[in-house]
Design an enzyme around this catalytic site. Structure first.
Site, PDB file in Angstrom:
ATOM      1  N   HIS A   1     -39.147 -15.759  87.908  1.00 36.80           N
ATOM      2  CA  HIS A   1     -40.277 -14.880  87.631  1.00 36.80           C
ATOM      3  C   HIS A   1     -39.856 -13.416  87.642  1.00 36.80           C
ATOM      4  CE1 HIS A   1     -42.142 -18.655  88.877  1.00 36.80           C
ATOM      5  NE2 HIS A   1     -43.134 -18.311  88.090  1.00 36.80           N
TER       6      HIS A   1
ATOM      7  N   LYS B   1     -51.658  -8.798  78.365  1.00 40.87           N
ATOM      8  CA  LYS B   1     -50.352  -9.460  78.418  1.00 40.87           C
ATOM      9  C   LYS B   1     -49.365  -8.795  77.469  1.00 40.87           C
ATOM     10  CE  LYS B   1     -48.151 -13.658  76.631  1.00 40.87           C
ATOM     11  NZ  LYS B   1     -47.186 -13.914  77.702  1.00 40.87           N
TER      12      LYS B   1
ATOM     13  N   TRP C   1     -54.569 -28.205  86.761  1.00 36.23           N
ATOM     14  CA  TRP C   1     -54.375 -27.156  85.767  1.00 36.23           C
ATOM     15  C   TRP C   1     -55.188 -27.398  84.507  1.00 36.23           C
ATOM     16  CZ3 TRP C   1     -48.394 -25.953  86.226  1.00 36.23           C
ATOM     17  CH2 TRP C   1     -48.182 -25.263  87.430  1.00 36.23           C
TER      18      TRP C   1
END
Length: 759
Positions: free
Chosen positions: A699, A19, A566
């Site tokens: 996004h 990341k 989630w």
């Protein structure tokens, strides 16, 4: 001897190294070569973590998404990216996120590919695009490089690819063409790939066809038969892989396909194993996914061994063992967790620990339980500890669930009556503008949260810091001219974890990250026991924000179905029961918000569709309890209180009637990447309530133009009355930067003003 293997390993690294590396590359803080070097080092570490296996996966590593990798492998690039540059990696990121780096010129920024959920998981993939002119051409360079890396490091490997039929099934035709008509063009490219892979000296190739656990028409079943009969001349041994569910009517088809081995999910499809063994020809191997690749609970090794022993006696070396699916969906290493309660920690297994469990099973079957007696004793103690712990069960919570009535799920009045009351109360203009909830989580916000957790900031100092951030969010919304405000959620680390930390029955990790898409990682909390809400969770923040403005301030909550989907969910009771416990807890918060004076409340159900079973025949059961849970959460309020909900990237057309049954006053959904594709459903279904269309793709770092937003909304008003349309981004803004958010929202407000003038 039993063969052990893995279908895929988490690619992000133990501390999310991938990341942070990607984000540095997108900022141009590191070069492409530096990015590639770090990726190679991560792959080397991941292979070392799997070295106890007989076959290691190669090709499961990705910079963004394995489906997008497959599109580039097959040369299926959208036309809009083909002529920008010869730099394949930059083009790859343009398809993924609209641009590769922050300093790119406008000419190299494109519309990002549509993104949706990978089957019933929280992993997202970039949807392949097709039309009647689509051509395929092989570019196996990245896969071949990774194979060479692994071989040079001395690993025995098994490359992993997505099968051709699943690839077509996952994609979308941008015209009226039939996707399966492309199969004839696609299969020669796969045959060429097999030839290139055979030259590397590998024996086995894992070819994933997860659509085999869905309800396939006769046409798609025929496509699978045709495909594997066409490809059977390859010298490679093919391991056909399915996961996430049962094969059911596809079971015989799978067993009869001309491949050397099949893998089935023995967690979700355990009852099918005996039938598969009966059907399987004697020359084929059977891989059983006996370790749960989707959840974090320890495997009951003794029970699993007792079940496997007669299977092993029958199949001998034709039996392979693996996790049920790729371990992409679980955190990397439980040993990183130093702050977890020791008893609760003993109940968990992350990716590395799951492979250790796999090794114990193989040793016990190959040589007897005596060789792993210590591990089996420790495992049994953990299983028994969880089963009998008084921390798991709360009779008060269970009793409250039993007291739920149908009336708790109904509003006082139908929507058309509530709408009149709410319009009079709020007096909003046509095309009212709002956001989904979060604003950018800046470096300062994250530092304040870290300092508070470490004790460097007192509770009062932290509260003041967050209030200052809320003030800033409110002032920016005032300056932009939005119609309905949010407080910005600076105090929230995550839309699920934040609530879980304030509920009973939850455990939390430090490093339990899993990839959602690209550089976006989430840290799912773990539901280990019965759930209740001891005290209000958001009321203080919402009321503080409302004092700063005369505009309506939305209270922001996460809905019960999304919190469930989630989280890593307990497996010792039905998911529906856990969801009802969550519904009651969030209902308490809704009622407290209303009592405090907050009269707009958004209850996000971003993951509603994600939990939908992969087979339509099972949808009704899931939607029945999922919609019931939302309605119990939301519908205790008066008619004056306006309930909003939000849903993220997914396909909603086929469940639009269930979404309408939620009876939210306003629903907000994604429409930017899919170019208002959702609107097609309104040709046949008249959605009764108000709807906010996500016209800003959050996004992507690209800023939507006023004209593009106006164009999308004009498409919408052809099918939905203007008095029921809202204008908003397609998701929360926490991952974006203020320098992107301000002009994007400014364009959104400007577009709304133009639309109002046009009527």
């Amino acid at each position: 001897m039993i063969t052990t293997h893995n279908l895929g390993f988490p690619r992000i690294g133990k501390k999310r190294e991938l990341k942070f590396t990607l984000e540095k590359y997108w900022k141009r803080d590191i070069t492409q070569n530096e990015l590639l070097d770090i990726a190679a080092a991560l792959r080397q570490e991941h292979w070392q973590n799997q070295k106890q296996l007989d076959l290691l996966p190669v090709g499961d590593f990705s910079f963004y998404d394995q489906v997008l990798d497959t599109s580039f492998l097959l040369g299926n690039l959208p036309e809009r990216v083909q002529k920008i540059t010869d730099n394949t990696l930059d083009n790859y990121f343009r398809v993924a996120r609209g641009r590769s780096a922050h300093n790119e010129s406008e000419c190299s920024c494109i519309q990002a590919g549509e993104m949706t959920k990978w089957f019933d998981s929280n992993y997202h993939y970039i949807v392949p695009e097709f039309d009647q002119n689509t051509q395929f051409s092989l570019d196996a360079s990245r896969l071949l490089e990774q194979i060479a890396e692994a071989q040079q490091q001395g690993h025995n490997i098994k490359p992993v690819i997505i099968g051709p039929v699943t690839y077509l099934w996952l994609g979308k035709a941008k015209d009226k063409s039939n996707k399966l008509d492309l199969l004839e063009k696609l299969l020669p490219v796969y045959a060429k790939l097999f030839y290139e892979l055979e030259k590397t000296g590998i024996d086995w190739l894992q070819i994933d066809e997860p659509i085999l656990v869905t309800e396939l028409s006769a046409t798609w079943q025929h496509a699978l038969r045709y495909t594997y009969h066409r490809l059977q001349s390859t010298p490679l041994k093919l391991l056909l892989t399915s996961y996430f569910g049962e094969l059911q009517e596809n079971l015989q088809l799978v067993c009869e396909l001309p491949v050397e081995g099949i893998h089935i999910d023995a967690i979700n499809g355990k009852n099918e194993v005996a039938r598969v063994i009966d059907w399987l020809p004697s020359h084929k191997i059977l891989s059983l996914g006996v370790i749960n690749g989707r959840n974090i609970w320890k495997t009951d090794l003794t029970a699993t061994l007792d079940w496997l022993k007669p299977i092993y006696e029958h199949l001998q070396d034709r039996l392979w063992l693996a996790p049920s699916c790729s371990l992409l969906h679980v955190p990397v290493d439980l040993n990183n967790e130093q702050k977890l309660d020791s008893e609760i920690k003993s109940w968990f297994a992350f990716a590395i620990q799951k492979l250790e469990e796999l090794a114990v099973l193989a040793v016990a079957l190959n040589g007897g339980k005596v060789n792993v007696e210590k591990q089996l004793v420790e495992n049994k103690a953990a299983i028994e500890s969880r089963k009998h712990s008084n921390r798991v069960h709360n009779q008060n919570v269970k009793s409250r669930v039993l007291e739920i009535t149908d009336e708790m799920g109904n509003r006082q009045s139908p929507y058309h009556e509530r709408a009149k009351i709410q319009r009079k109360k709020f007096n909003l203009p046509l095309y009212p503008t709002t956001t989904i909830g979060s604003f950018p989580q800046t470096r300062e916000i994250r530092q304040a949260r870290r300092d508070f957790r470490s004790g460097k900031l007192s509770e009062e100092q932290y509260r003041i810091a967050m209030q200052n951030e809320i003030k800033y969010c409110v002032s920016e919304q005032e300056a932009l001219g939005l119609d309905v405000f949010v407080h910005g959620e600076p105090e929230r680390n995550d839309m699920v974890e934040y609530f879980g930390e304030q509920l009973t029955g939850y455990a939390f990790t430090q490093f339990g990250w899993v990839q959602s898409y690209g550089s976006r990682c989430v840290k799912p909390p773990i539901i280990y026991g019965d759930i209740s809400r001891p005290e209000p969770m958001t009321v203080e923040w919402a009321n503080y924000a409302q004092l700063l403005t005369d505009k309506p301030m939305k209270g922001m909550l996460t809905g019960p179905v999304t919190i469930l989907n989630w989280s890593f969910v307990r497996d010792d009771q039905p998911r529906s029961e856990t969801c009802l416990q969550l519904a009651l807890a969030i209902r308490d918060e809704v009622l407290d918000l209303e009592k405090s004076g907050i009269s707009m409340i958004q209850i996000d159900e971003a993951a509603l569709r994600e939990g939908l079973p992969l087979r339509k025949s099972q949808w009704h059961s899931y939607l029945d309890w999922a919609i019931k849970s939302f309605r119990i959460t939301a519908n205790g309020v008066t008619d004056e209180t306006q309930i909003h909900t939000h849903m993220c990237y997914s396909e909603f057309n086929d469940i639009i009637d269930s979404i309408a049954d939620m009876d939210a006053d306003v629903i907000t959904i994604e429409t930017s990447r899919s170019d208002m594709e959702l609107l097609d459903v309104f040709d046949e279904f008249r959605y009764p309530n108000e709807i906010g269309l996500g016209v800003y793709d959050i996004h992507s770092p690209n800023i939507p133009s006023v004209d593009s937003i106006v164009g999308l909304m004009k498409k919408a008003k052809q099918r939905i009355p203007v008095e029921r349309l809202w204008v908003n981004p397609d998701c929360g803004l926490k991952t974006r930067h203020w320098e992107e958010v301000k002009p994007a929202l400014g364009n959104m407000v400007a577009a709304s003003k133009i639309l109002r003038q046009e009527g």
